[in-house]
Design a protein around this motif. Structure first.
Motif, PDB file in Angstrom:
ATOM      1  N   HIS A  49     -53.266 -36.099 -94.790  1.00 16.92           N
ATOM      2  CA  HIS A  49     -54.526 -36.155 -94.046  1.00 16.92           C
ATOM      3  C   HIS A  49     -54.361 -35.505 -92.676  1.00 16.92           C
ATOM      4  O   HIS A  49     -53.442 -35.861 -91.920  1.00 16.92           O
ATOM      5  N   CYS A  50     -55.245 -34.573 -92.372  1.00 22.43           N
ATOM      6  CA  CYS A  50     -55.227 -33.859 -91.087  1.00 22.43           C
ATOM      7  C   CYS A  50     -56.566 -34.048 -90.386  1.00 22.43           C
ATOM      8  O   CYS A  50     -57.569 -34.426 -91.012  1.00 22.43           O
ATOM      9  N   THR A  52     -60.037 -53.796 -90.527  1.00 22.92           N
ATOM     10  CA  THR A  52     -58.845 -52.955 -90.383  1.00 22.92           C
ATOM     11  C   THR A  52     -58.440 -52.920 -88.910  1.00 22.92           C
ATOM     12  O   THR A  52     -59.252 -52.582 -88.051  1.00 22.92           O
ATOM     13  N   ASP A  99     -57.259 -47.073 -86.796  1.00 17.33           N
ATOM     14  CA  ASP A  99     -57.552 -46.918 -88.212  1.00 17.33           C
ATOM     15  C   ASP A  99     -57.606 -45.430 -88.518  1.00 17.33           C
ATOM     16  O   ASP A  99     -58.602 -44.771 -88.253  1.00 17.33           O
ATOM     17  N   PRO A 100     -56.533 -44.839 -89.063  1.00 21.33           N
ATOM     18  CA  PRO A 100     -56.481 -43.386 -89.238  1.00 21.33           C
ATOM     19  C   PRO A 100     -57.446 -42.873 -90.305  1.00 21.33           C
ATOM     20  O   PRO A 100     -57.773 -41.697 -90.325  1.00 21.33           O
ATOM     21  N   LEU A 101     -57.919 -43.735 -91.197  1.00 22.48           N
ATOM     22  CA  LEU A 101     -58.808 -43.280 -92.258  1.00 22.48           C
ATOM     23  C   LEU A 101     -60.257 -43.667 -92.022  1.00 22.48           C
ATOM     24  O   LEU A 101     -61.169 -42.972 -92.433  1.00 22.48           O
ATOM     25  N   ARG A 135     -58.087 -33.290 -96.136  1.00 21.24           N
ATOM     26  CA  ARG A 135     -56.981 -33.893 -96.895  1.00 21.24           C
ATOM     27  C   ARG A 135     -56.618 -33.023 -98.092  1.00 21.24           C
ATOM     28  O   ARG A 135     -57.487 -32.422 -98.730  1.00 21.24           O
ATOM     29  N   ARG A 141     -47.575 -29.522 -95.311  1.00 23.75           N
ATOM     30  CA  ARG A 141     -47.270 -30.425 -94.199  1.00 23.75           C
ATOM     31  C   ARG A 141     -47.126 -29.681 -92.881  1.00 23.75           C
ATOM     32  O   ARG A 141     -47.143 -30.315 -91.820  1.00 23.75           O
ATOM     33  N   LEU A 179     -52.170 -36.478 -89.611  1.00 19.60           N
ATOM     34  CA  LEU A 179     -52.490 -37.797 -89.084  1.00 19.60           C
ATOM     35  C   LEU A 179     -51.875 -38.904 -89.930  1.00 19.60           C
ATOM     36  O   LEU A 179     -51.414 -39.921 -89.409  1.00 19.60           O
ATOM     37  N   LEU A 180     -51.900 -38.705 -91.236  1.00 18.60           N
ATOM     38  CA  LEU A 180     -51.413 -39.734 -92.147  1.00 18.60           C
ATOM     39  C   LEU A 180     -50.916 -39.050 -93.413  1.00 18.60           C
ATOM     40  O   LEU A 180     -51.613 -38.221 -93.991  1.00 18.60           O
ATOM     41  N   ASP A 181     -49.728 -39.414 -93.852  1.00 16.45           N
ATOM     42  CA  ASP A 181     -49.143 -38.865 -95.072  1.00 16.45           C
ATOM     43  C   ASP A 181     -48.828 -40.041 -95.996  1.00 16.45           C
ATOM     44  O   ASP A 181     -47.944 -40.841 -95.714  1.00 16.45           O
ATOM     45  N   THR A 182     -49.588 -40.165 -97.082  1.00 15.87           N
ATOM     46  CA  THR A 182     -49.387 -41.288 -98.003  1.00 15.87           C
ATOM     47  C   THR A 182     -48.659 -40.881 -99.271  1.00 15.87           C
ATOM     48  O   THR A 182     -48.555 -41.674-100.203  1.00 15.87           O
TER      49      THR A 182
END
Length: 465
Positions: A216-217, A255, A259-261, A268, A288, A294-297
């Protein structure tokens, strides 16, 4: 309803084991509840089927009274309101039987992907599922079924061995390559136009884990991530499955901050890779570094955690969706896409998600037995989702959807995918889910098995004259 005596006649049928409810009966509204709240149902009668016998009885009654019929399992595909007629709710029919030796599963009409995943996992097997395991297996498969792992294994309908189906004359039939082959053909990609499936038998995939999740960017970085992803899709192995998404998410309740999402404008890339996880991680390196992350799941997960890949909402919503099949994504297409829904779009842009999915590989290969899936020649797939809270917001969603489809039309095949076509319009609009040849054959098959056009709700085709 064609006869004022029809409803009492149905109550007299002793072999309806599930509830039979009219609008004034307690439990009627609950029986109709489904995931998509955008198309509320108001049938004259709803039958909560407990098994194939209930469906046979209901269909025989419908045929005798010329009553139109709709079917619902989970309500994820409820894009069209059912008014009047009979609705058969199959949500009680959730049995899944796994034959580990044959690597198959027999899945009942109302079973969700979650039921099938959990049943297959102890045997080292999994089922092909979409982005949410809350979706019903049968409905997903009847529309072809575009799985998360589609490039690796093909469409869900490619793996089906047989269906047990009740045709609109109330007869229960076995549809397989050598039994009722036209019926078997139409049930694999033709949606529920020719009968009500009570169960299917499908091959399972020998897989226990996969690399899956999202990178997620910031939404402002949508362009570099998109252009990198588009180039990246031309280099990856067939087994790499991915989508590019522009997300405009609401705040997530309960949350903790930050909250990044939730409440964010994000770009994404979501991936699913059934191969060696270390190799998968190496393949992801260009994504990457394309934009700040912001978030890498992305993680090595068991197949039972398939929901981790897309993290879709679990609670019912009023969803309006649409899709288009794309021939290619040249630079001009990327520019048109970003201009319509990217960072320069208006601040109150109403589409919650716009997705581009990489197709090809196993999704482009013919099925072992011919079917009605008409997306094998597409290179990419575009889907839009809006979640309007009121009629004014719904109008804004429709306007934005039309504008995006117009911008991308020069790069499309002219067709859609029936499962995510959205609310069907007239016959011409519905026909866009198939090529003219397949549509014509569906109409002739419909005329054979449903000449009264009882199954006329949703994405239905009319029988040939």
């Amino acid at each position: 309803m064609s006869s004022p005596h029809a409803i009492p006649d149905l109550f007299a049928l002793s072999d309806i084991h599930g509830p039979v409810l009219r609008p004034t009966d307690p439990g009627y509204t609950t029986e109709l509840a489904g995931f998509n709240l955008a198309a509320p149902h108001t049938p004259d009668l709803v039958v909560g089927a407990t098994g194939a016998d209930d469906i046979v009885a209901a269909m025989r009654w419908a045929a005798a009274t010329h009553t139109p019929v709709a079917v619902q399992a989970t309500g994820h595909g409820a894009n069209f309101p059912v008014d009047h007629g009979l609705l058969i709710n199959t949500s009680r029919m959730t049995d899944v039987h796994v034959d580990a030796r044959q690597r198959t599963a027999t899945i009942a009409a109302g079973a969700k992907a979650r039921h099938a995943l959990d049943a297959a996992a102890p045997h080292g097997l999994t089922i092909l599922t979409g982005t949410s395991t809350d979706v019903g297996v049968v409905g997903f498969t009847l529309g072809g079924g575009l799985p998360i792992l589609g490039r690796a294994y093909g469409y869900a309908s490619d793996l089906v061995r047989s269906f047990n189906v009740v045709t609109p004359d109330g007869i229960q039939r076995l549809a397989a390559p050598t039994e009722e082959p036209d019926l078997f053909w139409a049930l694999r990609g033709g949606q529920g136009n020719v009968g009500v499936v009570t169960e299917l038998v499908t091959d399972l995939v020998p897989l226990t884990r996969l690399l899956g999740g999202g990178i997620h960017c910031p939404g402002e970085q949508a362009e570099p991530l998109l252009r990198t992803w588009r180039e990246w899709t031309t280099t990856v192995p067939d087994e790499m499955c991915s989508t590019y998404d522009i997300l405009r998410l609401p705040p997530m309740p309960d949350t903790p901050e930050p909250d990044p999402l939730g409440g964010g404008f994000l770009a994404r890339v979501a991936i699913a890779w059934p191969g060696d996880p270390d190799e998968g991680e190496r393949l992801l390196a260009p994504l990457r570094t394309a934009a700040p992350v912001l978030l890498d799941t992305v993680a090595d997960i068991p197949c039972t955690d398939m929901d981790h890949v897309y993290i879709e909402p679990q609670d019912p919503l009023p969803v309006r969706e649409s899709c288009a099949l794309l021939q290619a994504l040249p630079p001009k297409a990327l520019s048109a896409f970003l201009h319509a829904c990217g960072p320069t779009a208006r601040s109150d842009y109403p589409l919650r998600m716009v997705e581009l999915r990489h197709l090809g590989a196993a999704l482009s290969r013919p099925a072992h037995t011919e079917d009605a899936v008409c997306a094998r020649d597409a290179a990419y797939f575009m889907e839009t989702i809006g979640v309007p809270a009121d009629p004014e917001a719904a109008g804004a969603v429709e306007t934005a959807t039309r504008a995006l489809h117009t911008a991308m039309a020069p790069y499309g095949t002219g067709l859609t995918m029936v499962n995510v076509h959205g609310r069907p319009g007239d016959a011409l609009d519905r026909a866009r889910a198939w090529t003219p040849e397949i549509y014509d054959r569906l109409r002739h098959t419909k005329a054979t098995y449903d000449p009264q056009n009882l199954l006329r709700f949703g994405h239905a085709v009319p029988p040939a004259a």
